[in-house]
Motif scaffolding. Sequence first.
Motif, mmCIF file in Angstrom:
data_model
loop_
_atom_site.group_PDB
_atom_site.id
_atom_site.type_symbol
_atom_site.label_atom_id
_atom_site.label_comp_id
_atom_site.label_asym_id
_atom_site.label_seq_id
_atom_site.Cartn_x
_atom_site.Cartn_y
_atom_site.Cartn_z
ATOM 1 N N VAL A 13 1.026 -1.256 0.077
ATOM 2 C CA VAL A 13 0.195 -0.196 -0.067
ATOM 3 C C VAL A 13 0.886 1.088 0.204
ATOM 4 C CG1 VAL A 13 -1.805 -0.698 1.027
ATOM 5 C CG2 VAL A 13 -0.074 -0.037 2.311
ATOM 6 N N ALA A 14 2.296 1.001 0.276
ATOM 7 C CA ALA A 14 3.016 2.015 0.458
ATOM 8 C C ALA A 14 3.284 2.604 -1.139
ATOM 9 C CB ALA A 14 4.139 1.936 1.022
ATOM 10 N N GLY A 15 3.327 3.592 -0.848
ATOM 11 C CA GLY A 15 3.336 4.353 -2.536
ATOM 12 C C GLY A 15 2.785 3.816 -3.720
ATOM 13 N N ALA A 83 6.054 -0.893 -4.538
ATOM 14 C CA ALA A 83 4.370 -0.781 -5.079
ATOM 15 C C ALA A 83 4.338 -0.205 -6.223
ATOM 16 C CB ALA A 83 3.801 -0.384 -3.847
ATOM 17 N N ASP A 84 5.032 1.159 -6.386
ATOM 18 C CA ASP A 84 5.311 2.021 -7.183
ATOM 19 C C ASP A 84 6.084 1.743 -8.701
ATOM 20 O OD1 ASP A 84 8.116 2.371 -5.912
ATOM 21 O OD2 ASP A 84 7.678 4.405 -6.254
ATOM 22 N N GLN A 85 7.100 1.038 -8.193
ATOM 23 C CA GLN A 85 7.460 0.570 -9.678
ATOM 24 C C GLN A 85 6.843 -0.791 -9.464
ATOM 25 O OE1 GLN A 85 12.161 -0.898 -7.642
ATOM 26 N NE2 GLN A 85 11.999 0.896 -7.583
ATOM 27 N N GLN A 86 5.534 -1.780 -8.681
ATOM 28 C CA GLN A 86 5.133 -2.705 -9.511
ATOM 29 C C GLN A 86 3.901 -1.862 -10.233
ATOM 30 O OE1 GLN A 86 3.780 -4.662 -6.301
ATOM 31 N NE2 GLN A 86 5.352 -5.280 -5.427
ATOM 32 N N HIS A 87 3.678 -1.794 -9.847
ATOM 33 C CA HIS A 87 2.677 -0.408 -10.829
ATOM 34 C C HIS A 87 3.077 -0.050 -11.837
ATOM 35 C CE1 HIS A 87 0.034 3.548 -11.827
ATOM 36 N NE2 HIS A 87 -1.175 2.488 -11.574
ATOM 37 N N ASP A 88 3.756 0.594 -12.113
ATOM 38 C CA ASP A 88 4.367 1.475 -13.346
ATOM 39 C C ASP A 88 4.784 0.433 -14.250
ATOM 40 O OD1 ASP A 88 3.836 3.961 -11.947
ATOM 41 O OD2 ASP A 88 5.801 4.049 -11.628
ATOM 42 N N ASP A 107 -2.565 -4.559 -6.568
ATOM 43 C CA ASP A 107 -3.009 -3.952 -4.966
ATOM 44 C C ASP A 107 -4.622 -3.253 -5.576
ATOM 45 O OD1 ASP A 107 -4.051 -1.877 -3.479
ATOM 46 O OD2 ASP A 107 -1.848 -1.800 -2.214
ATOM 47 N N VAL A 108 -5.614 -3.182 -4.430
ATOM 48 C CA VAL A 108 -6.790 -3.455 -4.483
ATOM 49 C C VAL A 108 -6.903 -1.703 -5.072
ATOM 50 C CG1 VAL A 108 -7.389 -5.208 -2.792
ATOM 51 C CG2 VAL A 108 -7.239 -2.255 -1.967
ATOM 52 N N VAL A 109 -6.175 -0.976 -5.022
ATOM 53 C CA VAL A 109 -6.930 0.268 -5.411
ATOM 54 C C VAL A 109 -6.387 1.281 -6.356
ATOM 55 C CG1 VAL A 109 -6.532 1.404 -2.638
ATOM 56 C CG2 VAL A 109 -4.457 1.218 -4.134
ATOM 57 N N TRP A 110 -6.070 -0.275 -7.037
ATOM 58 C CA TRP A 110 -5.867 0.313 -8.671
ATOM 59 C C TRP A 110 -6.328 -0.912 -9.826
ATOM 60 C CZ3 TRP A 110 -0.015 -2.790 -8.191
ATOM 61 C CH2 TRP A 110 0.740 -1.352 -6.768
ATOM 62 N N GLY A 311 -5.548 -5.624 0.678
ATOM 63 C CA GLY A 311 -5.767 -6.613 -0.134
ATOM 64 C C GLY A 311 -5.250 -7.115 -1.430
ATOM 65 N N HIS A 312 -4.880 -7.790 -1.900
ATOM 66 C CA HIS A 312 -4.560 -7.528 -3.515
ATOM 67 C C HIS A 312 -6.154 -8.034 -4.562
ATOM 68 C CE1 HIS A 312 -0.054 -6.055 -3.825
ATOM 69 N NE2 HIS A 312 -0.586 -5.692 -2.769
ATOM 70 N N ASN A 313 -5.577 -8.192 -5.655
ATOM 71 C CA ASN A 313 -6.639 -9.068 -6.849
ATOM 72 C C ASN A 313 -5.559 -9.019 -7.916
ATOM 73 O OD1 ASN A 313 -8.977 -7.646 -5.453
ATOM 74 N ND2 ASN A 313 -9.089 -6.261 -6.429
ATOM 75 N N ALA A 314 -6.130 -10.328 -8.029
ATOM 76 C CA ALA A 314 -6.070 -10.439 -9.865
ATOM 77 C C ALA A 314 -6.689 -10.996 -10.571
ATOM 78 C CB ALA A 314 -5.122 -12.052 -8.985
ATOM 79 N N ALA A 315 -6.109 -10.058 -11.930
ATOM 80 C CA ALA A 315 -6.656 -9.700 -12.885
ATOM 81 C C ALA A 315 -6.296 -10.187 -14.144
ATOM 82 C CB ALA A 315 -7.036 -7.982 -13.163
ATOM 83 N N ILE A 316 -6.881 -11.131 -15.613
ATOM 84 C CA ILE A 316 -6.885 -10.591 -16.845
ATOM 85 C C ILE A 316 -6.503 -9.892 -17.155
ATOM 86 C CG2 ILE A 316 -7.257 -12.522 -18.652
ATOM 87 C CD1 ILE A 316 -8.941 -13.887 -16.752
#
Length: 427
Positions: A13-15, A83-88, A107-110, A311-316
């Motif tokens: 959740v950090a960043g 997290a920021d690197q994962q997101h980008d 991440d749930v917020v993405w 938490g986290h979700n898995a998406a296709i």
Amino acid sequence: MKTTRAKVRFASVAGVAVIGLALAGCSGGSSASNDAQNGQDSRGPITYVQGKDNSNVVRPLIAKWNKAHPDEKVTFKEQSDQADQQHDDLVQHFQAKDDNYDVVDVDVVWTAEFAAKSWLVPLTGKMKLDTSKLLPATVKTATYNNTLYAAPQTSDGALLYYRKDLVKTPPTTWAEMMKDCDIAKKAGIGCYAGQFAKYEGLTVNASEAINGSGGSVLNKSGSPDVDTADAKAGLQNLVDAFKDGNIPAEAITYQEEQGRTAFENGKLLFLRNWPYVYNLAKTDGSSKVKDTFGIAPIPGKDGVGASTLGGHNAAISVYSKHKATAHDFLEFLTSNETQKFFATQGSLAPVVGDLYTDSELTSKLPYLPTLLKSIKSAEPRPVTPFYPAVTKAIQDNTYAALKGSKSVDEALKDMQAALKTATSSGS
């Protein structure tokens, strides 16, 4: 420092990087729809993308899957633990229409951000997922515009860790906890800490303070809603606790780990943190509280507080060529057996409701019933495709109020204005 996958998950959740929003351009409607439909009947090898697997949870699961599905093997693409690197990384591969990123951990917020950009396959029709056994709060985090876009994979809720040798009964309200701070002062230790450094954890803690006082960051229609008496009361609670020393001054620098270390060293009476702390506080050789701490739901205005849902979700990915296999892999991740493994191997909160009363699990993880109370009363962080800008607005102004460079009224006025700008910045 000992690192677990649970900590990486909770630290994820950090960043969320603000740059991610700028990178994410809007997708065309018809082409996006075609991308989502293509490959829904196709099976074959897929790649699963997730952050660093420090607790060795993902690899054993994939090995199990691959043994049972030799023609539909899963390759694990391991990202960094940031997290920021994962997101980008996800944003860049989505923009490139990379068909090698089949199933992605988000991440749930993405979820809302990626769904709004038409990068995730709606889990409808052939892709439909049975969510009847899943906790409703987790399903909500995977839903955007009333459509399910991801499989809830792990959940999370806040817990209040307390010194049961000093406090016989844990506080059930914020006011009770602040009153108990006299005990901390007599013992010569700090009273309460959460995560108050200027990063995503501050958004979590500020949201909990506001929600726990009856307010909200965004209302049900997604509009900014922090210019209210309830929101003010929530932020004022944190500001006042810093001013009078009930929250130690050094807690302005705390992320999850700094708070955990302080609590384990016997320097805090109360700590707001995630479930991963439980096992570490019990087993770390340096822990001074392994036999003297208890757990309770976080306190609110009139009882159990409104934890921020993690938490986290898995998406296709819409660009996956083998969506039928990807769909089956989602079902594998949400199965009871996999969810039990997540809990026992990685201290990750299950998304299957019945597991919280499973005798085998609760004997190993006695905090589960308390965690379920936390999750059931939890509120998600603002669900919006413009989340990176929203969290920056919350962090910047909350931090200024805690530091005393803005009054609570000024901070909330500026937060409201920044939130309006953020949520009206769609393309």
